[in-house]
Design a protein around this motif. Structure first.
Motif, PDB file in Angstrom:
ATOM      1  N   THR A  71       8.622  30.550 -24.006  1.00 47.08           N
ATOM      2  CA  THR A  71       8.093  32.102 -23.238  1.00 47.08           C
ATOM      3  C   THR A  71       6.840  31.486 -22.257  1.00 47.08           C
ATOM      4  O   THR A  71       6.015  30.511 -22.389  1.00 47.08           O
ATOM      5  CB  THR A  71       7.361  32.858 -24.018  1.00 47.08           C
ATOM      6  N   MET A  72       6.919  32.166 -20.996  1.00 50.34           N
ATOM      7  CA  MET A  72       6.073  31.595 -20.014  1.00 50.34           C
ATOM      8  C   MET A  72       5.424  32.981 -19.315  1.00 50.34           C
ATOM      9  O   MET A  72       6.277  34.155 -19.244  1.00 50.34           O
ATOM     10  CB  MET A  72       6.499  30.818 -18.860  1.00 50.34           C
ATOM     11  N   LEU A  73       4.113  33.112 -18.910  1.00 48.37           N
ATOM     12  CA  LEU A  73       3.622  34.271 -18.183  1.00 48.37           C
ATOM     13  C   LEU A  73       3.179  33.856 -16.920  1.00 48.37           C
ATOM     14  O   LEU A  73       2.611  32.738 -16.875  1.00 48.37           O
ATOM     15  CB  LEU A  73       2.682  34.853 -19.226  1.00 48.37           C
ATOM     16  N   ILE A  74       3.680  34.327 -15.839  1.00 46.89           N
ATOM     17  CA  ILE A  74       3.043  34.322 -14.573  1.00 46.89           C
ATOM     18  C   ILE A  74       2.204  35.724 -14.192  1.00 46.89           C
ATOM     19  O   ILE A  74       2.651  36.456 -14.159  1.00 46.89           O
ATOM     20  CB  ILE A  74       4.184  34.009 -13.591  1.00 46.89           C
ATOM     21  N   GLN A  75       0.750  35.223 -14.365  1.00 43.56           N
ATOM     22  CA  GLN A  75      -0.300  36.307 -14.508  1.00 43.56           C
ATOM     23  C   GLN A  75      -0.920  36.606 -13.338  1.00 43.56           C
ATOM     24  O   GLN A  75      -1.297  35.667 -12.626  1.00 43.56           O
ATOM     25  CB  GLN A  75      -0.973  35.959 -15.669  1.00 43.56           C
ATOM     26  N   GLY A  76      -0.860  37.929 -12.689  1.00 44.69           N
ATOM     27  CA  GLY A  76      -1.951  38.451 -11.994  1.00 44.69           C
ATOM     28  C   GLY A  76      -1.403  38.094 -10.463  1.00 44.69           C
ATOM     29  O   GLY A  76      -2.017  38.374  -9.618  1.00 44.69           O
ATOM     30  N   GLY A  77      -0.098  37.807 -10.314  1.00 47.78           N
ATOM     31  CA  GLY A  77       0.203  37.679  -8.598  1.00 47.78           C
ATOM     32  C   GLY A  77       0.861  38.922  -8.372  1.00 47.78           C
ATOM     33  O   GLY A  77       0.969  39.922  -8.636  1.00 47.78           O
TER      34      GLY A  77
END
Lengths: 315, 425
Positions: free
Chosen positions: B3-9
């Motif tokens: 799993t991967m999170l791309i945060q705050g974009g």
């Protein structure tokens, strides 16, 4: 005089100011005057090497530049190659850089592709003078036309000059237009609609399709050569029809101003742009143009060398 | 499960009118969730200040593979694509040999898999060897993965062949891509015909050379019901014709290149051979019409039209050099600088032209942030200023007129199938 000149290259009359053009013409006049007094040979360019780099056939321009360089005391070397024979291997830039590496100071460049002398200035340290590039400019031809007109009439300003024929493919036309406009002449381009390029009026010229309509108002008529080798497809129905509408005949001379000057950049197609009796007649200054070409080229090379020396001495 | 999170974009998905500060979750290479929450994941990419966009889609890119390896290759071209934010590109078939048969189309896909950078959809030839005379194996090409058909820079001159190609491709549910240009009017032409061609003494290509074929191809699309996609349109009348045809429901779409939006024929006063492109750079009135066409939706897409060439091929006399710009690494920044910085388009509208719209034209499932789709993403820093330096190009082609120019916005990361395949330091 010399303070108005700082150019190491002469690529076109579009780039030059009226003052710079006048500087060349004045300098050429000085060389001509000296020659008239028996002082034809100089040592101003002693030790300078000038290469005629011709990628397109030429006889008179090359000869004229050669002679001009030698009259100034320069060494000359010729390199002639068909652009097509280079296209498989070495690029023209490589060719020029190799020649430069032999110790050349100035290149006289003729090429069938517009812009090539300009591109060479980006790759070479030598001075570059454009001896005709494609359908772009032929500045020394423009200068010798200006010189001849000024010599004959004492001025350029206020004269009406017609450029007749193939404007689309003519580098001489473009150099003439820039030079004549800068020095204050009125310019009319005249030819079949197919040989008048797009938006030419934006250059400040008038356009006419009928030579007969402009004969009475022109002081100078410059008959451009029909460039058979540059034409793709049919731009006019036949040479016969062209000569009927745009050929300069003694009958047309009779209807022109009594002191009209007839110029032609040559080589001329006798019987097409003008009839032999006009070419050899009293209004024709065609051979004066050739003579003056030598002095204009001497002046150009001399001024370029001055600028080169300045550039080398000032850090 | 990885799993991967791309945060705050700033997550922009033009297909769904989404433009919000959100977190995007990837599970096993697939977009799992777009949320305000912050779930725990194996990996986190902080994306504050960045735009999170669907990976860009390019409709026509020359990879030069096989036969033109001195200009580009599948590995160098697809890596360059990633650096430009593109996750799917369609490869032009004007290779040597031409992609006019199934084996060649499959080779394009195989080479892309070997390279392992971005996704590649082959385009097949319309006519055998691009000769314009007989149809290529369109059905076999489609079976081999061709997403559409084109003769690249060579517009099919025969209206009859073009008609049959549109009919046949309609049956295969594939578009025909065409650079509209009449060969007789453009023969020997080097730049736009107008004031500057007259001054520079370079043979002109009139706008009419394009408009004649635009008119013809629209008429043929109407006749056949086929889908014609016009590549690199460049003139005011082309935009007008396109608008009229779309109003009538004819299946026609079109794209423009970044360079045709950023520059005019006036720039050719330098005789820079990198400005020699097909169609030629036009005058300002045409550029204005193209931008208006993008704003009002008449023009569907922007394509880099990446045409890399080895430097020796562009270091020649102007009439000897080939047409084209190595453009895929600068495409987004050029259009963002001209259109977004210029206040002409906002980011969601610009990205629509580079993602979902080209994907629809090609008929592929890409260019969106749909849940359950492979996570193909571009992370863009919209505030970055950078100066183009071809020494840093991944493409073998350094033929760009933007060398030394400062551009706004830069692709920082490109993700394909949930895997970070490109990351800028």
């Amino acid at each position: 005089m010399k303070s108005t000149w700082s150019r190491r290259h002469v690529l076109g009359l579009e780039d030059l100011s009226a003052a710079e053009i006048t500087t060349i013409l004045d300098e050429a006049a000085r060389f001509k005057e000296m020659a008239r007094h028996g002082e034809a040979r100089h040592s101003l360019l002693k030790g300078v090497t000038i290469c005629n780099l011709f990628f397109e056939p030429s006889t008179r321009t090359k000869t004229s530049f050669n002679l001009a360089a030698r009259r100034l005391g320069a060494d000359t070397v010729d390199f002639t190659a068909a652009a097509s024979s280079l296209s498989k291997g070495e690029t023209f830039i490589d060719t020029a850089r190799n020649i430069e590496a032999m110790g050349v100071d100035h290149m006289v460049v003729r090429h069938s592709t517009s812009g090539t002398p300009f591109l060479l200035t980006k790759h070479l340290g030598t001075g570059v003078v454009n001896a005709g590039d494609g359908t772009h400019e032929h500045p020394t031809q423009g200068l010798l036309d200006l010189f001849t007109i000024r010599e004959q009439r004492g001025r350029i300003e206020g004269l009406t000059v017609a450029l007749v024929g193939d404007i689309l493919h003519s580098r001489v036309a473009r150099s003439n237009i820039w030079g004549l406009k800068k020095l204050g002449a009125k310019v009319i381009v005249c030819g079949p609609a197919t040989l008048i390029p797009a938006e030419i009026r934006q250059l400040g010229v008038e356009v006419s399709y009928r030579l007969d309509e402009i004969l009475e108002q022109t002081d100078v008529i410059n008959l451009l050569r029909i460039q058979f080798e540059r034409q793709r497809g049919a731009f006019f129905p036949s040479i016969y029809e062209y000569a009927q509408f745009y050929g300069m005949t003694s009958e047309r001379i009779a209807r022109a101003k009594s002191d009209v000057l007839i110029l032609a950049p040559g080589p001329i197609n006798r019987g097409v742009e003008l009839t032999p009796d006009v070419a050899d007649g009293p209004h024709s200054v065609i051979l004066d143009q050739v003579t003056n070409g030598l002095f204009v080229r001497m002046a150009t090379l001399y001024l370029m060398q001055l600028a080169r020396e300045q550039a080398l001495t000032t850090p | 499960m990885a799993t991967m999170l791309i945060q705050g974009g700033r997550v922009i998905d033009p297909a769904h009118q989404l433009d919000q500060l959100l977190n995007l979750v990837i599970e096993d290479g697939v977009i799992a969730e777009i949320t305000t929450g912050i779930p725990r994941t194996d990996e986190v990419i902080m994306a504050q200040g960045m735009i999170v966009s669907p990976g860009l889609v390019d409709l026509h890119v020359a990879l030069r593979d096989p036969g033109g390896e001195e200009d580009e290759g599948t590995a160098s071209g697809t890596k360059a694509a990633l650096a430009g934010g593109f996750t799917t590109i369609a490869a032009l078939p004007d290779t040597n040999p031409v992609v006019d048969n199934r084996a060649s189309a499959e080779f394009v896909i195989l080479q892309a898999e070997r390279a392992g950078y971005c996704r590649v959809v082959p385009l097949g030839a319309i006519t055998r060897n691009h000769q314009g005379e007989e149809l290529a194996d369109l059905g076999q090409l489609a079976a081999g993965g061709a997403g559409g058909f084109t003769d690249a820079n060579r517009a099919v001159q025969s209206a009859e062949i073009m008609r049959r190609a549109l009919e046949y491709a309609r049956m295969l549910n594939r578009p025909i891509f065409a650079v509209p240009q009449d060969a007789t009017l453009s023969a020997g032409g080097l730049m736009h015909e107008g004031y500057y061609s007259t001054v520079l003494g370079l043979r002109g290509i009139p706008a009419a050379a394009e408009e004649i074929i635009v008119g013809r191809d629209i008429a043929l699309a109407e006749l056949t019901g086929g889908h014609v996609h016009l590549m690199n349109i460049s003139t005011r009348n082309s935009v007008e014709e396109l608008k009229r045809a779309k109003g009538m429901g004819i299946r026609v779409t079109a794209d423009v290149t970044p360079h045709h939006l950023a520059m005019t024929d006036a720039s050719l006063v330098t005789y820079d051979t990198n400005l020699k492109v097909l169609p030629p750079l036009r005058s300002q009135e045409h550029v204005d019409a193209l931008i208006e066409g993008l704003r009002d939706g008449t023009i569907d897409s922007i394509s880099s039209d990446h045409r890399p060439f080895a430097s020796e091929k562009k270091s020649r006399e102007f009439d000897q050099v080939p047409f084209g710009v190595s453009s895929i690494e600068t495409a987004l920044a050029v259009v963002a600088t001209v259109l977004v910085d210029g206040g002409l388009l906002d980011w969601p509208d610009l990205l629509r032209l580079l993602t979902v719209n080209p994907a629809k034209i090609l008929g592929i499932d890409a260019g969106t942030l749909d849940i359950g789709r492979p996570a193909d993403l571009a992370l863009i820093d919209p505030a970055a200023h950078w100066t183009v330096d071809t020494r840093q190009f991944f493409s073998r082609g350094h033929n760009t007129p933007f060398q030394g120019k400062t551009l706004r916005s830069r692709v920082m990361k490109t993700i394909v199938g949930g895997e970070v395949r490109f990351s800028r330091q």
